[in-house]
Design an enzyme around this catalytic site. Structure first.
Site, PDB file in Angstrom:
ATOM      1  N   ASP A 130       6.328  11.038   8.388  1.00 39.73           N
ATOM      2  CA  ASP A 130       7.153  10.352   9.400  1.00 39.73           C
ATOM      3  C   ASP A 130       8.076   9.359   8.700  1.00 39.73           C
ATOM      4  O   ASP A 130       8.214   8.217   9.107  1.00 39.73           O
ATOM      5  CB  ASP A 130       6.247   9.638  10.415  1.00 39.73           C
ATOM      6  CG  ASP A 130       7.028   9.125  11.637  1.00 39.73           C
ATOM      7  OD1 ASP A 130       8.152   9.589  11.874  1.00 39.73           O
ATOM      8  OD2 ASP A 130       6.498   8.238  12.345  1.00 39.73           O
ATOM      9  N   ASP A 153       3.198   2.795   7.575  1.00 40.52           N
ATOM     10  CA  ASP A 153       2.876   3.726   8.657  1.00 40.52           C
ATOM     11  C   ASP A 153       2.477   5.110   8.133  1.00 40.52           C
ATOM     12  O   ASP A 153       3.097   6.118   8.467  1.00 40.52           O
ATOM     13  CB  ASP A 153       4.101   3.832   9.590  1.00 40.52           C
ATOM     14  CG  ASP A 153       3.704   4.226  11.009  1.00 40.52           C
ATOM     15  OD1 ASP A 153       2.497   4.388  11.251  1.00 40.52           O
ATOM     16  OD2 ASP A 153       4.609   4.366  11.862  1.00 40.52           O
TER      17      ASP A 153
HETATM   18  N1  LIG Z   1       2.113  -4.772   6.567  1.00 42.40           N
HETATM   19  C1  LIG Z   1       3.111  -5.158   7.354  1.00 42.40           C
HETATM   20  N2  LIG Z   1       3.784  -6.316   7.113  1.00 42.40           N
HETATM   21  C2  LIG Z   1       4.794  -6.699   7.914  1.00 42.40           C
HETATM   22  N3  LIG Z   1       5.209  -6.004   8.996  1.00 42.40           N
HETATM   23  C3  LIG Z   1       4.581  -4.847   9.284  1.00 42.40           C
HETATM   24  C4  LIG Z   1       3.508  -4.363   8.493  1.00 42.40           C
HETATM   25  N4  LIG Z   1       3.061  -3.206   9.025  1.00 42.40           N
HETATM   26  C5  LIG Z   1       3.831  -2.966  10.096  1.00 42.40           C
HETATM   27  N5  LIG Z   1       4.741  -3.948  10.271  1.00 42.40           N
HETATM   28  C6  LIG Z   1       5.727  -4.039  11.376  1.00 42.40           C
HETATM   29  O1  LIG Z   1       5.206  -3.423  12.526  1.00 42.40           O
HETATM   30  C7  LIG Z   1       6.028  -2.313  12.918  1.00 42.40           C
HETATM   31  C8  LIG Z   1       5.163  -1.166  13.405  1.00 42.40           C
HETATM   32  O2  LIG Z   1       4.291  -0.763  12.360  1.00 42.40           O
HETATM   33  P1  LIG Z   1       3.977   0.755  12.129  1.00 42.40           P
HETATM   34  O3  LIG Z   1       5.232   1.504  11.862  1.00 42.40           O
HETATM   35  O4  LIG Z   1       2.911   0.836  11.100  1.00 42.40           O
HETATM   36  O5  LIG Z   1       3.368   1.159  13.541  1.00 42.40           O
HETATM   37  P2  LIG Z   1       3.700   2.402  14.467  1.00 42.40           P
HETATM   38  O6  LIG Z   1       2.622   3.379  14.267  1.00 42.40           O
HETATM   39  O7  LIG Z   1       5.123   2.846  14.248  1.00 42.40           O
HETATM   40  O8  LIG Z   1       3.547   1.870  15.884  1.00 42.40           O
HETATM   41  P3  LIG Z   1       4.157   2.591  17.184  1.00 42.40           P
HETATM   42  O9  LIG Z   1       4.428   4.035  16.835  1.00 42.40           O
HETATM   43  O10 LIG Z   1       3.143   2.418  18.209  1.00 42.40           O
HETATM   44  O11 LIG Z   1       5.418   1.811  17.422  1.00 42.40           O
HETATM   45  C9  LIG Z   1       6.863  -1.985  11.691  1.00 42.40           C
HETATM   46  O12 LIG Z   1       8.102  -1.445  12.029  1.00 42.40           O
HETATM   47  C10 LIG Z   1       7.014  -3.336  11.036  1.00 42.40           C
HETATM   48  O13 LIG Z   1       8.079  -4.039  11.628  1.00 42.40           O
HETATM   49 MG   LIG Z   2       6.261   3.121  12.556  1.00 45.56          MG
END
Ligand SMILES: Nc1ncnc2c1ncn2[C@@H]1O[C@H](COP(=O)(O)OP(=O)(O)OP(=O)(O)O)[C@@H](O)[C@H]1O
Ligand SMILES: [Mg+2]
Length: 266
Positions: free
Chosen positions: A193, A210
């Protein structure tokens, strides 16, 4: 311990303890509503001193919420909490099937989400071992993953590449292709992804996030996913003004090209 943190610690413990025994209507952390089991998990993580307080939400998504948590010693961690109710079980099953690390437990949705979060934790570790820039995972418990917070010392999270494009797109793309190569060849994973939404721009250094859906390379659909990742990334970078051939990038990542030859079209 810093008195502010210890006050925050006491507040969280009190808050979580109260939530545990309150009625179904009151299961909030900040403005978020979680089920009892999730609150219990957070409470246990707080009791084991992984987090002392959850403050600001970094992101509120369909399937997961990411919060800033304050660790015992005062440093910030990222706390990713998967929602059971709004998780896409079909997608999770599709991605988890064929991964030899997981036995599919299709009957229990909560178990599937737990496996999914566990997969993200293990994938992060594999990426880290392959020297990639990813958030360092701290602990996983049920549907909650705690990892390194990517951001500045004032607690501002790094923006995604979507929100903050690279100053030098060509250099950034080269680093990302190198990262995908490490992911494929050393971690033996395909992201699945990859796009500007799942790459943080940390002071012009890309940090890939992610990785829950990331697949082992010997999974039957890994090549299809790699090709999709490459297409998506190159499409995003075209908007930043850099072009490259997806075939050449694929060869570079999978190790079927001389590593020194430049594949970017200048
Ligand atoms: N380790 C981290 N440090 C700082 N920000 C983070 C971190 N992990 C995630 N984020 C923030 O959180 C957001 C969502 O995280 P992530 O992409 O892992 O989740 P997701 O699975 O896409 O969630 P969903 O699909 O439900 O929106 C990221 O775009 C980022 O802005
Ligand atoms: Mg994401």
């Amino acid at each position: 311990m810093d008195p502010k943190v210890s006050k925050a610690d006491a507040d969280l413990r009190k808050m979580l303890a109260e939530k545990r025994i309150k009625s179904v209507e009151d299961r909030r952390v900040g403005s978020e509503v979680f089920d009892q089991k999730t609150l219990k998990t957070l409470y246990k993580l707080a009791n084991s001193n992984y987090i002392n307080i959850l403050n600001g939400a970094i992101s509120t998504g369909k399937e997961a919420n990411v919060f800033k948590g304050i660790h015992e010693d005062g440093h910030i961690v990222a706390v990713k909490i998967y929602r059971i109710a709004t998780s896409d079980f079909k997608k999770m099953q599709y991605y988890i099937q064929g991964d030899p690390r997981f036995r599919v437990r299709t009957t229990n949705k909560r178990h599937l989400v737990d496996d999914w979060v566990n997969k993200e934790f293990r994938n992060l570790n594999r990426c880290l071992e392959a020297n990639m820039d990813v958030p360092k995972p701290v602990v996983v418990k049920n549907n909650v993953l705690i990892m390194e917070f990517i951001g500045d010392e004032d607690g501002n999270p790094a923006p995604t590449l979507k929100d903050h494009g690279p100053e030098d797109p060509e250099a950034m793309l080269e680093i990302l292709i190198e990262a995908m190569k490490k992911m494929y060849q050393d971690a033996q994973l395909v992201h699945g992804d990859l796009s500007v939404f799942n790459i943080l721009n940390h002071h012009e250094k890309p940090v890939i996030i992610d990785v829950s859906q990331s697949m082992v390379v010997d999974h039957p659909i890994s090549m299809e996913l790699l090709e999709r990742d490459i297409e998506n990334l190159l499409r995003d970078f075209k908007k930043f003004g850099v072009s490259a051939s997806s075939e050449d990038v694929k060869k570079e990542i999978t190790g079927k090209i001389e590593s020194n030859s430049s594949i970017l079209k200048r």
